[in-house]
Design an enzyme around this catalytic site. Structure first.
Site, PDB file in Angstrom:
ATOM      1  N   GLU A   1      55.698  81.619  18.690  1.00 43.45           N
ATOM      2  CA  GLU A   1      56.334  81.510  17.083  1.00 43.45           C
ATOM      3  C   GLU A   1      56.745  82.831  16.749  1.00 43.45           C
ATOM      4  OE1 GLU A   1      54.827  78.358  14.792  1.00 43.45           O
ATOM      5  OE2 GLU A   1      52.767  79.491  14.623  1.00 43.45           O
TER       6      GLU A   1
ATOM      7  N   HIS B   1      46.675  82.214  14.398  1.00 48.13           N
ATOM      8  CA  HIS B   1      47.911  82.142  13.357  1.00 48.13           C
ATOM      9  C   HIS B   1      48.602  82.929  12.572  1.00 48.13           C
ATOM     10  CE1 HIS B   1      51.021  79.953  10.998  1.00 48.13           C
ATOM     11  NE2 HIS B   1      51.166  78.919  12.050  1.00 48.13           N
TER      12      HIS B   1
END
Lengths: 221, 221, 221, 221
Positions: free
Chosen positions: A140, A92
């Site tokens: 992202e 992430h």
């Protein structure tokens, strides 16, 4: 294909401890009402608590590619699985890993039968991540995370470009997108751009009524 | 002063999931029999499971100096506390931190009332760690960790030197020692060298009978 | 295609300061005699010294994907180029990078016209690296680095598998191999396995006579 | 005691390659005019170029605590010394290190006779750094770096507190301060608060006329 929604609780106060359990219940209820899979990614210490109390797919926020042994402070695949998780985020934006460690993490997770979502920041790294054979890559753009501006509106090309790039590398890998996602129109747009679902966080976790926010999210599918 | 024993379960299979609960029970029983505090440091995902089933002091293996917010995959002090921990290791040899992050971790842990043990590798870093005001500094020469050769025998000067260095910096900080500790004579020697206890792992966790190994450990005090 | 040999000086004493210049001269001479490109990768501080004194292709051992600005202690592409380098290693086993940083490093290097060699540890990470579009991927099983056992003998499948994987991802990317390479037969085997050259270090740098060692290396091509 | 000024060129374009040499000349001239030591910290690749052309104290921006050997992409003390540096920054805000690595870096630098400046972010880490025995600790609140707001005005307590904390740990260690420093009044205030000098960067490097900016800096001493 039914979309996948993964709700990342990060270290938000609203999603810590009993808060994680409450939001997990909302995920379960809206998931059952809508028929859409809504998974939750609580903090490590909350995985067991959530998974043992709520029948909802639980993901870890991170997993280290280490085995059993002398690894203090690491997130060990077997322990995460034993606690009740069915999958994990890897790499992430707020927990970036070295390339060799991403590969080790995917391998360790698969060894325990955990589903894998590698997070990436642009089309090139999405292609690279797809080459590692995870179940999903979630692209992202970091500058949009937590911005409230959905990636599907601000940078649709990063989604379509990621879908095309992954298609060329490995058709078995599916694409999620994230950053700024919170509303039904965002999820709809994400699907229309070729992704199979979304990764989201603050838009739901910090909403006054997370369950209502989730209901809005799935309302246009 | 009664010594403190902290048993680090690392990612050992024997100390994962239900294994962590079993070893925690041994810690509790031997702690009660001997009157010596025996704490346990399971993996993040096992903190809640252990703390909710066994009345034993639980430490986290690591804690990130972050607050509530956008910190995916981090070990957040409030979540660790909510899961039932009473303290945390910081900067273990297998989970080394940047200096600024050690300071932030100590501050975050104290903010939740968690006890802090900063791990270090030699006398100079022990002195530096003491200047950050933790409850304990645990000095462990990395080359002896997991070696079966106790620091108290192989390198007693690192213990006495650490005790002296900490004394000059802050008399409120106490010294533990670790690396290669497993037997009663090791704990006895550690106390005689001026430390107030030990940090240990494989010698107990991988013993055929962890409870018997703990009983031997405390037998000479 | 003529093979490429890249000699990594690491922080070996024999390849530091004037030592780097001496070995660079050997690379230049053997390169001219054999018609094979022999590049050298000295330490950052030696790039200018080597490049300004010896007409040999100089690579950096590492390059950070940062631009001009507030980046203390970073290896900035423009500075490396100005010092005289023509290319750079990226993500060497002893200097592993996060996936997003490898991508940024490749982009920064290309922006200055520097050739890029991404180092990897196995077939999966080689495929991922190829997706980032470098000039070369150099696969080196970490356990063989510095071992004296050539990868071409100990693990030929990692070379052929890497060549095949890269071929599927991007035919413009070429494969090097490394780890344990030092002799003419090692280079010959590496070429026969489908790689276009080798990355090597101690076998030449720590040889009694580096020039003679280089002459042996290229003797079978 | 004459103050010490250390000018960090970071990766600023104005301070890269020949730009580093030009600014080094300004440091030398203003240093000679004023009798104040003005050192310069160029990028790794520019140390040799600057030190071999300008008679000015050159510092490295970073130094790894590694010895000779298999350390690709590392900043090796001997190579930095050979290139002409007389000292090094360690643990700059933009290049933070693990505690054990700071200690190894100080030890490696001292082994080559290099002066050491450990950078820190607050009073607690300054005290910890002082316990490692460097020549200087440079305290710089990260939020003020590059802000144009001098630490001596925005947060004078962090300077006086650092001076007091270091005094208690080791009187041989001297304190510098940094962040937002660019003018004569900033240096004057820094000295009055008990520090022996300043670490600065953009205020001089990006000035239209760096030499004039340096002349202003030393004008009130």
């Amino acid at each position: 294909m039914k979309p996948l929604i993964v709700l990342n609780l990060k270290t938000y106060l609203e999603g810590t401890g009993e808060g994680a359990v409450r939001i997990a219940r909302a995920c379960k209820e809206v998931g059952e009402e809508s028929g859409i899979e809504i998974a939750i990614a609580p903090q490590f210490c909350d995985i067991y608590r959530v998974a043992s109390q709520v029948d909802v797919p639980v993901y870890s926020q991170h997993l280290d590619g280490v085995g059993a042994g002398s690894f203090t402070g690491h997130a060990f695949a077997k322990c995460i699985k034993d606690a009740g998780a069915v999958g994990t985020l890897i790499n992430h934006s707020e927990c970036r890993l070295k390339l060799a460690d991403i590969e080790a993490s995917v391998t360790a997770a698969k060894g325990e039968g955990l589903r894998t979502i590698i997070c990436t920041n642009n089309i090139a790294t999405t292609a690279a991540a797809a080459a590692l054979g995870p179940d999903y890559v979630a692209v992202e753009p970091p500058e949009l995370i937590g911005s409230g501006i959905p990636v599907s509106k601000a940078d649709p090309e990063v989604v379509t470009g990621s879908v095309a790039a992954v298609e060329r590398i490995d058709t078995a890998v599916k694409v999620l997108c994230g950053a700024g996602i919170s509303k039904g129109e965002d999820l709809k747009a994400a699907i229309e751009l070729g992704s199979v679902g979304v990764l989201l966080a603050s838009g739901i976790v910090k909403a006054k009524d997370p369950k209502a926010a989730l209901e809005d999210l799935v309302s246009l599918i």
